[in-house]
Design an enzyme around this catalytic site. Structure first.
Site, short mmCIF file in Angstrom:
data_model
loop_
_atom_site.label_atom_id
_atom_site.label_comp_id
_atom_site.label_asym_id
_atom_site.label_seq_id
_atom_site.Cartn_x
_atom_site.Cartn_y
_atom_site.Cartn_z
N PRO A 91 0.35 8.45 18.76
CA PRO A 91 0.47 8.29 20.21
C PRO A 91 0.36 6.82 20.65
O PRO A 91 0.75 6.46 21.74
CB PRO A 91 -0.70 9.10 20.77
N GLU A 118 -8.88 13.08 14.01
CA GLU A 118 -9.04 12.21 15.18
C GLU A 118 -8.26 10.93 15.00
O GLU A 118 -7.89 10.27 15.95
CB GLU A 118 -10.53 11.90 15.34
N ARG A 156 21.34 12.69 11.50
CA ARG A 156 22.57 12.98 12.24
C ARG A 156 23.50 11.78 12.27
O ARG A 156 24.71 11.92 12.47
CB ARG A 156 22.24 13.38 13.68
N ASP A 171 29.37 10.76 19.15
CA ASP A 171 29.77 9.40 19.54
C ASP A 171 29.69 9.24 21.06
O ASP A 171 29.19 8.24 21.56
CB ASP A 171 31.19 9.13 19.06
C1 9WO Z 1 -7.08 13.49 18.55
C2 9WO Z 1 -7.98 13.61 19.60
C3 9WO Z 1 -8.94 14.55 19.90
C4 9WO Z 1 -9.66 14.39 21.08
C5 9WO Z 1 -9.41 13.33 21.93
C6 9WO Z 1 -8.44 12.40 21.64
C7 9WO Z 1 -7.74 12.55 20.46
N1 9WO Z 1 -6.74 11.78 19.97
C8 9WO Z 1 -6.38 12.36 18.82
C9 9WO Z 1 -5.31 11.81 18.04
O1 9WO Z 1 -4.67 10.88 18.45
N2 9WO Z 1 -5.13 12.39 16.83
C10 9WO Z 1 -4.01 11.94 16.10
C11 9WO Z 1 -3.32 13.18 15.56
C12 9WO Z 1 -4.28 11.01 14.95
C13 9WO Z 1 -2.96 10.57 14.39
C14 9WO Z 1 -2.03 11.77 14.11
N3 9WO Z 1 -2.04 12.70 15.21
C15 9WO Z 1 -1.08 12.70 16.18
C16 9WO Z 1 0.11 12.03 16.14
N4 9WO Z 1 -1.22 13.32 17.36
N5 9WO Z 1 -0.12 13.06 18.10
C17 9WO Z 1 0.68 12.29 17.38
C18 9WO Z 1 1.94 11.78 17.88
C19 9WO Z 1 2.81 11.11 17.03
C20 9WO Z 1 3.99 10.61 17.56
N6 9WO Z 1 4.29 10.77 18.87
C21 9WO Z 1 3.44 11.44 19.67
C22 9WO Z 1 2.25 11.96 19.22
#
Ligand code: 9WO
Length: 264
Positions: A91, A118, A156, A171
């Site tokens: 994220p 986490e 793709r 395209d």
């Molecule tokens: C877990 C969490 C739990 C409670 C409060 C905040 C928190 N943040 C996270 C978190 O970011 N966990 C991630 C899980 C750790 C890295 C992999 N994870 C992930 C990747 N969650 N969402 C993504 C992601 C990847 C690409 N684009 C959007 C979301």
């Protein structure tokens, strides 16, 4: 193109890339996939891959050591592993765009790292990760869904992955505009009919209608995308036509395009 995916859930990645365009690209040898599970490179009977965070707080953090060993194993496999970019799906990453997908599609090999829990020990990220990418501003349970998105969108674009018709469709969409509406049988559903131009057999008129719908829908729903597209005189004329018709149809209080709304 080869994808190496570091993930605690290799079966997910395997299944998500065994169907449709990506599955066909793998069968045709356009895409090669290998998965690498940090649990296979963890030490001790419990094959530990995570640990409690320093400073306290909820959840667990992925350990550096198993990840480093996993990455080293991936880089040793096949050709070009040492040079392959390591992309961490998180994220906190830069927003993934079609333009970035096009750049990634020119790489011979990519290593996609899917975190869980986490998070991941920041020292691994700082030392090893070349690029962090996000597919949107939301927290998923892990990076695997995002990795599958990257693999699908890149595959793709590879020569031979799409049939001729699909490739032609791609395209037009690849020029930064939203897609036009699509219709098929029956011609009438209740009071809803197919736009007459699509039944006319006039391919020039149909192409103009589709381009106008692409321009108009992008104006209505994603003006931010439209601002990045270089429009020629023909496009500007089609968009003006669309705007005039939309404004003529819209109720007086709706004379402003909805921001990301429907009806258009
Ligand atoms: C877990 C969490 C739990 C409670 C409060 C905040 C928190 N943040 C996270 C978190 O970011 N966990 C991630 C899980 C750790 C890295 C992999 N994870 C992930 C990747 N969650 N969402 C993504 C992601 C990847 C690409 N684009 C959007 C979301």
């Amino acid at each position: 193109m080869r994808f190496d995916v570091i993930t605690l859930f290799p079966e997910f990645i395997g299944q998500a890339t065994s169907i449709g365009v990506v599955g066909r690209a793998r069968e045709r040898g356009l895409v090669e996939l290998a998965t690498w599970n940090p649990r296979d490179h963890a030490e001790g009977g419990y094959r530990k891959v995570d640990e409690r965070p320093f400073g306290g707080g909820p959840g667990m953090v992925m350990l550096d050591a198993p990840l480093s060993r996993t990455l080293a194993a991936a880089r040793r496999a096949g050709e070009g592993g040492a040079e392959a970019r390591l992309v961490y799906l998180s994220p906190q990453g830069a927003r993934l765009t079609q333009r970035r997908i096009e750049a990634l599609a020119s790489e011979p090999r990519l290593i996609l790292f899917c975190g869980r829990y986490e998070g991941v020990d920041q020292r691994f990220i700082d030392r090893e990760v070349d690029e962090e990418l996000s597919i949107g501003d939301y927290v998923l349970s892990g990076g695997e869904l995002a990795a599958a998105v990257v693999i699908d969108a890149v595959a793709r674009l590879l020569d031979g992955a799409l049939g001729n018709a699909e490739s032609a469709a791609r395209d037009s969409f690849g020029d930064g505009l939203l897609d036009c509406p699509h219709y098929t049988r029956p011609e009438r559903i209740g009071d809803d009919e197919v736009p007459a131009v699509l039944l006319s057999g006039d391919h020039g008129a149909i192409a103009r209608w589709r381009r106008r719908e692409q321009l108009g829908r992008t104006w209505l729903r994603r003006p931010d995308l439209l601002a990045r597209v270089a429009l020629d005189a023909g496009d500007r004329a089609l968009l003006d036509e669309y705007r005039r018709e939309w404004l003529a149809r819209a109720r007086p209080e709706r004379r402003q395009p909805p921001s990301g709304g429907r009806r258009g």
